[in-house]
Scaffold this motif. Structure first.
Motif, mmCIF file in Angstrom:
data_model
loop_
_atom_site.group_PDB
_atom_site.id
_atom_site.type_symbol
_atom_site.label_atom_id
_atom_site.label_comp_id
_atom_site.label_asym_id
_atom_site.label_seq_id
_atom_site.Cartn_x
_atom_site.Cartn_y
_atom_site.Cartn_z
ATOM 1 N N THR A 161 0.815 -1.219 0.000
ATOM 2 C CA THR A 161 0.000 0.000 0.000
ATOM 3 C C THR A 161 0.847 1.268 0.000
ATOM 4 N N ALA A 162 2.097 1.162 0.401
ATOM 5 C CA ALA A 162 3.006 2.317 0.419
ATOM 6 C C ALA A 162 4.226 1.982 -0.420
ATOM 7 N N ALA A 163 4.064 2.049 -1.730
ATOM 8 C CA ALA A 163 5.143 1.651 -2.632
ATOM 9 C C ALA A 163 6.317 2.624 -2.581
ATOM 10 N N LYS A 164 6.049 3.852 -2.224
ATOM 11 C CA LYS A 164 7.091 4.863 -2.121
ATOM 12 C C LYS A 164 7.312 5.238 -0.656
ATOM 13 N N SER A 165 8.489 5.742 -0.378
ATOM 14 C CA SER A 165 8.855 6.034 1.003
ATOM 15 C C SER A 165 8.208 7.297 1.542
ATOM 16 N N GLU A 166 7.793 8.175 0.650
ATOM 17 C CA GLU A 166 7.199 9.428 1.094
ATOM 18 C C GLU A 166 5.727 9.438 0.693
ATOM 19 N N PHE A 167 4.853 9.792 1.632
ATOM 20 C CA PHE A 167 3.420 9.798 1.358
ATOM 21 C C PHE A 167 2.703 10.616 2.432
ATOM 22 N N ILE A 168 1.424 10.814 2.199
ATOM 23 C CA ILE A 168 0.570 11.481 3.183
ATOM 24 C C ILE A 168 -0.136 10.402 3.989
ATOM 25 N N TRP A 169 -0.108 10.539 5.320
ATOM 26 C CA TRP A 169 -0.808 9.591 6.191
ATOM 27 C C TRP A 169 -1.976 10.305 6.841
ATOM 28 N N ARG A 170 -3.169 9.782 6.603
ATOM 29 C CA ARG A 170 -4.385 10.354 7.163
ATOM 30 C C ARG A 170 -4.848 9.489 8.320
ATOM 31 N N GLY A 171 -5.024 10.106 9.475
ATOM 32 C CA GLY A 171 -5.458 9.382 10.658
ATOM 33 C C GLY A 171 -6.944 9.110 10.665
ATOM 34 N N GLU A 172 -7.408 8.453 11.730
ATOM 35 C CA GLU A 172 -8.817 8.064 11.837
ATOM 36 C C GLU A 172 -9.746 9.265 11.749
ATOM 37 N N ASP A 173 -9.306 10.410 12.250
ATOM 38 C CA ASP A 173 -10.157 11.602 12.269
ATOM 39 C C ASP A 173 -10.045 12.426 10.993
ATOM 40 N N GLY A 174 -9.128 12.064 10.098
ATOM 41 C CA GLY A 174 -8.933 12.808 8.869
ATOM 42 C C GLY A 174 -7.734 13.731 8.858
ATOM 43 N N THR A 175 -7.089 13.921 10.002
ATOM 44 C CA THR A 175 -5.897 14.762 10.061
ATOM 45 C C THR A 175 -4.748 14.106 9.302
ATOM 46 N N GLU A 176 -3.958 14.923 8.607
ATOM 47 C CA GLU A 176 -2.884 14.398 7.768
ATOM 48 C C GLU A 176 -1.519 14.916 8.193
ATOM 49 N N VAL A 177 -0.522 14.059 8.056
ATOM 50 C CA VAL A 177 0.879 14.448 8.185
ATOM 51 C C VAL A 177 1.633 13.846 7.012
ATOM 52 N N THR A 178 2.748 14.461 6.683
ATOM 53 C CA THR A 178 3.619 13.918 5.634
ATOM 54 C C THR A 178 4.582 12.939 6.273
ATOM 55 N N VAL A 179 4.614 11.729 5.730
ATOM 56 C CA VAL A 179 5.457 10.674 6.282
ATOM 57 C C VAL A 179 6.643 10.405 5.372
ATOM 58 N N PHE A 180 7.802 10.268 5.976
ATOM 59 C CA PHE A 180 9.031 9.879 5.295
ATOM 60 C C PHE A 180 9.448 8.552 5.923
ATOM 61 N N THR A 211 -4.419 5.645 4.778
ATOM 62 C CA THR A 211 -5.414 5.986 5.793
ATOM 63 C C THR A 211 -5.422 4.967 6.918
ATOM 64 N N GLY A 212 -5.591 5.445 8.143
ATOM 65 C CA GLY A 212 -5.841 4.573 9.285
ATOM 66 C C GLY A 212 -4.595 4.021 9.934
ATOM 67 N N GLU A 213 -4.814 3.102 10.880
ATOM 68 C CA GLU A 213 -3.690 2.529 11.615
ATOM 69 C C GLU A 213 -2.843 1.668 10.693
ATOM 70 N N GLN A 214 -1.565 1.600 11.003
ATOM 71 C CA GLN A 214 -0.620 0.864 10.174
ATOM 72 C C GLN A 214 0.080 -0.167 11.057
ATOM 73 N N ASP A 215 -0.325 -1.432 10.872
ATOM 74 C CA ASP A 215 0.202 -2.489 11.737
ATOM 75 C C ASP A 215 0.529 -3.749 10.954
ATOM 76 N N SER A 216 0.933 -3.584 9.699
ATOM 77 C CA SER A 216 1.257 -4.746 8.867
ATOM 78 C C SER A 216 2.594 -5.347 9.275
ATOM 79 N N GLY A 217 2.611 -6.668 9.388
ATOM 80 C CA GLY A 217 3.852 -7.367 9.697
ATOM 81 C C GLY A 217 4.463 -8.035 8.484
ATOM 82 N N LYS A 218 4.104 -7.577 7.305
ATOM 83 C CA LYS A 218 4.630 -8.234 6.100
ATOM 84 C C LYS A 218 6.096 -7.885 5.865
#
Length: 889
Positions: A154-173, A266-273
């Motif tokens: 779901t995150a093929a690139k290292s930089e993206f926007i992460w939207r939390g449960e409430d809709g607030t966004e931060v830029t993730v590296f 979007t949402g929580e990120q808890d993948s163990g892949k």
């Protein structure tokens, strides 16, 4: 095109792990001094990241205060990056207030030393919780450098926007391959470094020509030969890459300057892949997880509101003590410490900190309630009970309390003479104990000294205790008499206005909800199975055997009262002694289990305690199952600020696991965490569990509509390899035994069961659970109790009214805390929306504040609120949004 590689020297410093914090601090002294020395030399050494947590530099300066000015100078020059965290917190297990205090303290400590890094750096926490974007932005942080939990699918690139449960966004590296890849480099292959793994993946996944090169690893020192290494890298990669020492902020700004197109997650990120997230670490060392749960609730729900009320009445606010408490809690919230994936010796330190917090916090509450209670005007009665309600809406209910009385026969009444119903459940005469402990500062003063004193366990039924306030009651002794206590009876049914609970022939419970006549059959089934995991992961035994309470001998007793009834169900469990016996099918070890089920008058929660004698079994797990019989497609669990819907099972991920297991770091199990509750719900009904210990659940059964609540699990090693749920290498260290993690002791865990007659969305479940976590506080005072048991006090002038309410809400939003502001003279009330639809709330003040503001998590003003007749209407709050209101007199 030449790509620019941002080399970020850093150390990831676990304050404790398989080593203690004390040992680590000794080594920290040398490593931080080396960093300061080399940063002051200039040249290539122009930046160092001290792991994004201020605790390291405060630990260092506590033992080397002479370096304070050196540190300030380097921070102000941008050479030493501090904060914004106090410790590198876990994200799923700490409460929202714990995380807020972690950032508050980290930013405060860093700013005192020159400033904090404006990037949320989280290199090693086990997944990313979906309240975090909102929390980061509440502190003015827009960018985050993260690692675990994000899946490349779901995150093929290292930089993206992460939207939390409430809709607030931060830029993730995202650090594509972790924080440690640049810590150990084969210098015989520098020309191939950027084209071979792991750096090939890092380059390929970058959205721009700016490449992040973290140069460091666990507890690693600054590399003295970094200038030589960079020269070699530059020479070996001439024309393809340039290498420059930089800060994380330099790298973040360079990427954003190019304005690339960012995908959104979007949402929580808890993948163990792609990396391990240790999904079931939430049940490691259940005894310590229980302490964390209890204390987080107590600090935010009881201590903070009590101290705020005391400050309102002019009592000195113990700001340094409160900070000390939260620092200790945040030390325990560091990802390894909170996960308890540490040595037994370190877990002893963690427990000691919890117990210190418990003692300080309960003492602060006790002394504050005492000062308030003894300043309330009273009638000519020597014994008072003051009941404090720490939620901003009126409350009633039955409270179980220990009191001291001169008689087993008494009246309890308010200032108008209205009597409080009560029942006594246990009696102990303590006359000599109390009388010998009484201390009079003026021995000549006549005080009330009863001939006898009894310690009584009582159930008290209160009505309408004022919102965020108190009410005074008087205990008036009558002629003493023998009383008949309710005895245990051989029976299998208890009931109140809401439920009838009956023990089935197989030891499970049948729970009739009287409000809709729905019968929940086959409830509270206890299951025990093997745990072949370690301190990081639960993993079933390779030859497992699940043993259910429905196959064990049992017997039931009841204690019936007018206010409280209790069902006591004892099981004679026999289980395998260890994994070897389990594989052989041998049940040779007793594990007595007792389930206590309590119903209170007019109480819609079923309160349970599971007592287990675990002195002999090893390497196993105990859960309890509640069958919802609800056609739900998701579970609903609360997060730090709000609630989240999760799939009952990860079907797509499990299919991928079965077909491509070699590509996974962990099996994609649906074992999840909660903050306070988990529920299954359809449009007609809901069933919810609210644990006060381990906060871990899984939806199981053929239709995945049974909630399996983890009670505890045990194991004997810090790390193990080749687990069924986590194949391959060991996490942590597989040479460190953890015999104390077998929890061979008496264990006790509490939880509550709540059913509803409507959907979750139309219920008030979150606020009901908040009431369970915020019990009415009862403070008893009499002069003969003033002494060694409580410390003697001087008499106080009684000026407060017999009843008081500070402020009231309509109980629509959920309360996170009410507290004294840490920087300004006023107070804050923080609330959030636990539902899907928008909610509007209003606050009514008994005394109109001079200033009312909506503020961010830093306490900075967003906008003012104008009251009308002592009332403010808050803006409508969307799903999972939080709001902080500051008010000042």
């Amino acid at each position: 095109m030449t790509k620019k590689v941002y080399v970020v020297p850093h150390t990831h410093w676990d304050r404790e792990w398989f080593f203690t914090a004390s040992k680590a601090k000794v080594y920290l002294l040398k490593d931080v001094k080396d960093v300061l020395d080399y940063l002051e030399q200039g040249g290539v050494f122009k930046s160092f990241l001290l792991d994004g947590q201020s605790s390291l530099i405060t630990d260092y300066l506590k033992w080397r205060p002479q370096d304070t000015e050196r540190v300030k100078h380097l921070v102000q020059e941008g050479k030493l990056a501090l904060g914004p965290w106090y410790t590198q917190t876990d994200q799923f297990l700490p409460s929202g207030e714990s995380i807020i205090n972690n950032l508050r303290i980290g930013i405060k400590q860093s700013d005192r030393l020159g400033g904090h890094m404006p990037v949320a750096y989280v290199p090693d926490s086990f997944g990313q919780e979906s309240s975090m974007p909102q929390i980061y932005r509440g502190f003015g942080i827009k960018d985050a450098v993260l690692y675990r939990g994000f899946c490349r699918d779901t995150a093929a690139k290292s930089e993206f926007i992460w939207r939390g449960e409430d809709g607030t966004e931060v830029t993730v590296f995202r650090m594509a391959c972790g924080y440690f890849v640049g810590g150990v480099i084969d210098e015989t292959k520098l020309a191939q470094l950027m084209t071979e793994e792991p750096f090939k993946t890092i380059v390929d996944e970058a959205t721009t020509a700016n490449i992040l090169f973290p140069n460091g690893s666990d507890m690693a020192p600054l590399r003295f030969d970094l200038p030589v290494l960079l020269q070699k890298l530059t020479a070996a990669n001439q024309g393809k890459y340039t290498f420059e020492v930089a800060s994380l902020t330099d790298y973040v700004n360079a990427v954003k300057k190019e304005q690339p197109h960012f995908l959104r997650l979007t949402g929580e990120q808890d993948s163990g892949k792609d990396m391990r997230v240790h999904k079931s670490i939430s049940s490691s060392r259940a005894d310590l997880k229980k302490l964390n749960t209890e204390l987080q609730n107590y600090l935010s729900n009881v201590m903070e509101p009590v101290l705020a009320l005391g400050d309102y009445y002019g009592l000195p606010y113990p700001s340094e003590a409160v900070d000390d408490i939260w620092e200790k809690m945040c030390q325990n919230a560091a990802h390894d410490s909170m996960g308890n994936c540490v040595s037994d010796r370190v877990n002893e330190d963690i427990k000691a900190r919890y117990l210190t917090v418990q003692e300080i916090a309960t003492s602060l509450v006790d002394v504050t309630l005492r000062q308030l209670a003894t300043r309330i005007k009273k009638q000519e009665q020597p014994i008072t009970l003051t009941v404090f309600n720490l939620l901003p809406h009126p409350r009633k209910g039955v409270v179980s309390q220990t009191i001291y009385s001169p008689s087993r026969n008494f009246v309890l009444q308010d200032e108008t003479g209205k009597k409080v119903p009560y029942e006594i459940t246990a009696v102990t005469e303590v006359t000599e104990l109390i009388k010998r402990a009484t201390i009079q500062l003026d021995p000549g003063k006549k005080i009330y000294q009863p001939d006898k004193v009894y310690r009584l366990e009582v159930n008290l039924e209160f009505e309408q205790i004022p919102a965020m306030g108190y009410q005074q009651f008087y205990l008036i002794p009558l002629a003493d008499k023998e009383i008949e206590l309710a005895n245990r009876q051989q029976d299998s049914t208890i009931e109140n206005e809401f439920y009838r609970i009956t023990v089935n022939d197989d030891g499970s419970l049948a729970i009739l909800d009287k409000r809709n006549q729905h019968l929940y059959q086959h409830q509270a089934v206890i299951e025990e199975n093997g745990d072949d995991g370690d301190s990081y992961n639960y993993s079933p035994a390779k030859k497992d055997w699940v043993i259910y309470s429905t196959s064990q001998p049992h017997h039931a007793q009841v204690i019936r009262g007018q206010l409280v009834s209790k069902l006591i169900l004892d099981f004679d469990f026999m289980v395998p002694g260890d994994l070897t016996k389990r594989a052989q099918g041998i049940t040779d070890t007793p594990m007595p289990v007792q389930l206590e089920v309590t119903l209170k008058k007019n109480e819609s929660a079923i309160n349970c305690v599971l007592n287990i004698d675990n002195t002999k079994p090893k390497s196993h797990r105990v859960c309890i199952d509640f069958a919802g019989d609800i056609a739900a497609k998701t579970s609903i669990a609360d997060i730090q600020f709000g609630a989240i819907k999760r799939p009952l099972v990860k079907e797509k991920e499990l299919q991928d696991w079965e077909q491509n297991q070699a590509n996974w770091e962990e099996k994609p199990i649906a074992i999840n965490t909660m903050q306070s509750f988990v529920a299954l719900s359809d449009e007609q009904r809901l069933l919810a569990l609210a644990p006060q210990g381990v906060r871990e659940y899984e939806c199981c059964g053929k239709k995945h509509n049974t909630i399996r609540l983890t009670i505890f699990r045990t194991y004997g090693m810090l790390g193990k390899r080749d687990l069924l749920y986590r194949p391959g290498r060991a996490s942590g260290d597989e040479t460190v035994p953890t015999p104390q993690a077998q929890l061979n002791q008496q264990l006790s865990f509490a939880f509550s069961l709540i059913t509803g007659q409507t959907s979750y969305e139309n219920s008030n479940l979150a606020n009901k659970v908040k009431e369970l976590e915020t019990p009415l506080q009862v403070y008893e005072y009499a002069e003969f109790l003033n002494g060694r048991l409580t410390f003697p006090f001087n008499p106080a002038t009684r000026v407060y009214e017999p009843a008081f309410s500070w402020l009231t809400t309509t109980n629509q939003l959920s309360i996170s805390t009410i507290q004294k502001d840490h920087e300004r003279p006023g107070y804050i009330i923080r609330m959030y929306n636990p539902k899907e639809h928008p909610i509007q709330e209003r606050i009514t003040f008994t005394k109109l504040p001079q200033k009312i503001e909506i503020v961010d998590l830093r306490g900075e003003k967003i906008r003012s609120l104008t009251p009308v007749k002592k009332q403010v209407v808050l803006p409508e709050l969307a799903h999972a949004k939080l709001i902080t209101v500051y008010f000042e007199y």
